[in-house]
Scaffold this motif. Structure first.
Motif, short mmCIF file in Angstrom:
data_model
loop_
_atom_site.label_atom_id
_atom_site.label_comp_id
_atom_site.label_asym_id
_atom_site.label_seq_id
_atom_site.Cartn_x
_atom_site.Cartn_y
_atom_site.Cartn_z
N ALA A 95 0.80 -1.23 0.00
CA ALA A 95 0.00 0.00 0.00
C ALA A 95 0.83 1.28 0.00
CB ALA A 95 -0.95 -0.01 1.20
N LEU A 103 -3.38 0.51 -6.27
CA LEU A 103 -3.65 -0.34 -5.12
C LEU A 103 -5.03 -0.99 -5.25
CD1 LEU A 103 -2.86 -1.34 -2.27
CD2 LEU A 103 -3.99 0.71 -1.36
N ALA A 160 -1.78 3.02 3.19
CA ALA A 160 -1.70 3.78 1.93
C ALA A 160 -1.61 5.28 2.18
CB ALA A 160 -2.91 3.47 1.06
#
Length: 214
Positions: A95, A103, A160
């Motif tokens: 991520a 992603l 992320a």
């Protein structure tokens, strides 16, 4: 309530746990046969007789390990749910290395396969979801799995770089996982799988994008 839960578990519990290699092999034969039949013939035509015949054993041998078809479906559903989690766990590390659009694409491909070329597990899933509508035991394990998936996806989104608190991340994870049911219902109603992927990706990017660093 506790007594009802115990009774339900008895209905779907294997008759005996396979401890020897030969027994494990027979259980795998049964599960593999059931998966093949779900793909080729669907849930409606799945019977213990067909499973036993495809597995190359008698119905009596099958009953040594599973008391009924419901127990076989429960085990298949358990295995499938675990495989989904195993597929996406590596994305926690991934991520931080890719942008959000990449992603999400990798997330969808790892779980569902590419549009027009779905994973075998995705084909199994559609039949298992039908079974979930019939058996309360499958609904219960699915509810537990949904919560776990929401937490796992939340961990991926936070890795992320989404700037939200853990509760919001968990809600985003649950929202993302809800695509699984929405996709199934959309395709069941005659929708195109490619459009389901494209439109949900666009919607999810917009929602998640609100929490990316400015």
């Amino acid at each position: 309530m506790a007594e009802q839960t115990v009774n339900k578990q008895r209905k779907i519990a294997p008759r005996k746990a396979p401890s020897q290699e030969r027994s494990k092999q027979k259980v795998n034969q049964i599960l593999t046969a059931a998966k093949q039949l779900l793909i080729s013939d669907g849930l409606e035509k799945l019977t213990n007789n067909h499973i036993a015949k495809t597995a190359g054993m008698s119905v009596g041998s099958l009953y040594q390990y599973f008391p009924n078809k419901q127990a076989i479906l429960y085990r298949l559903y358990q295995d499938w749910l675990e495989s989904v989690k195993d597929e996406i766990r590596p994305l926690i590390l991934r991520a931080s290395e890719v942008d959000l659009e990449t992603l999400l694409e990798e997330l969808f491909v790892s779980v569902y396969g590419r549009p027009g070329n779905p994973h075998e597990d995705s084909l199994i899933e559609s039949e298992l979801l039908k079974a979930m509508g019939l058996y309360a035991e499958l609904q219960e394990i699915d509810a537990e799995h949904s919560k776990a998936m929401g937490e796992l996806l939340a961990e991926i989104f936070l890795a992320a770089g989404l700037t939200c608190d853990e509760e919001t991340a968990h809600q985003l994870g649950m929202f993302t996982y809800s695509f699984d049911v929405a996709r199934f219902e959309f395709i069941k109603a005659g929708g195109q799988q490619e459009l389901a992927f494209t439109w949900f990706s666009q919607s999810l990017l917009r929602v998640l994008g609100q929490y990316l660093p400015k």
